[in-house]
Design an enzyme around this catalytic site. Sequence first.
Site, PDB file in Angstrom:
ATOM      1  N   GLY A 294       1.693  12.895  49.575  1.00 52.89           N
ATOM      2  CA  GLY A 294       1.495  13.063  51.011  1.00 52.89           C
ATOM      3  C   GLY A 294       2.774  13.109  51.810  1.00 52.89           C
ATOM      4  O   GLY A 294       3.825  13.522  51.324  1.00 52.89           O
TER       5      GLY A 294
ATOM      6  N   LEU B 156      -4.750  17.393  46.627  1.00 60.60           N
ATOM      7  CA  LEU B 156      -3.414  17.320  47.218  1.00 60.60           C
ATOM      8  C   LEU B 156      -2.415  16.688  46.258  1.00 60.60           C
ATOM      9  O   LEU B 156      -2.606  15.564  45.794  1.00 60.60           O
ATOM     10  CB  LEU B 156      -3.452  16.520  48.523  1.00 60.60           C
ATOM     11  N   ASP B 157      -1.344  17.459  45.960  1.00 58.82           N
ATOM     12  CA  ASP B 157      -0.220  16.979  45.141  1.00 58.82           C
ATOM     13  C   ASP B 157      -0.658  16.509  43.753  1.00 58.82           C
ATOM     14  O   ASP B 157      -0.039  15.632  43.159  1.00 58.82           O
ATOM     15  CB  ASP B 157       0.521  15.835  45.856  1.00 58.82           C
ATOM     16  N   GLU B 158      -1.718  17.097  43.211  1.00 60.15           N
ATOM     17  CA  GLU B 158      -2.193  16.703  41.892  1.00 60.15           C
ATOM     18  C   GLU B 158      -2.305  17.880  40.929  1.00 60.15           C
ATOM     19  O   GLU B 158      -2.888  17.757  39.857  1.00 60.15           O
ATOM     20  CB  GLU B 158      -3.545  15.982  42.002  1.00 60.15           C
TER      21      GLU B 158
END
Length: 289
Positions: A205, A231-233
Amino acid sequence: MATATDQVILALSCPNRPGIVAAVSTYLFESRCNIQEASQYDDPDSGRFFMRVVLNAVGAPVAVEDLKTGFAPIAERFQMAWTMRARGELRRVMLLVSKFDHCLTDLLYRWRIGEIPMIVTGIIANHSRDTYAHIDLDGIPFHHLPVTKETKLEQETRIWDLVKETRSEVVVLARYMQVLSDGLAAKLKGRCINIHHSFLPGFKGAKPYHQAHERGVKLIGATAHYVTSDLDEGPIIEQDVERISHQATPDDLVRKGRDIERRVLARALSWHLEDRVILNGKRTVVFPS
């Protein structure tokens, strides 16, 4: 048409079983091709086999399309996900950027000196062109698409339209500080690369360097990964770190992080364009250069 000096890259993955390498090498031999480079990996966890081959024609030229047509039955027999292309065929890349322009500047520099061969189809930014007045954008189409809560869906539609209109094969989020919707992320699956200014899976994040500072970390890093709806994975392509001390401020971390972000994103994009990255579920197999 591939001549005797042209190179062709074959990249594939499939369920692992005996005979894959033999089938591939036999086909290439019978097609008058020479294997110049070969990398392979058998993943015991997923039960899948991964392979990347660089080849060239021996003697008479060989049409890449003919090679692909002849290889299709083998690919079907082994249930392969595969690509085959001439190495000199440049991929079309769209770059997205927000206020921080260090990754954009670095990619454009590496492109101009020939370090990352590609066709830059355009730059999409949610800030005006004046923000990037110090960057040489001569000849590169620039699209200013400001994003607000009210216009986000409309602007994402325009982004997708531009990707299609320019026939862009790869989209790079070069510090594009907007979260893509699930719909757009799905459309760009496996061909949208993001640089996250943290060593994932930690500090996801916003403001990861400030999060890292609060935790007193001794190593900071950056992560290039494929974009997914989570998100961001997304599957990680490349990461790097740099040691810091207790004296470092959040601003120091941001400054040091810019250098890490640049080199990590450049490597990830270069490897993707060279067909060195193959998806393996939530992970990737990356064959080194």
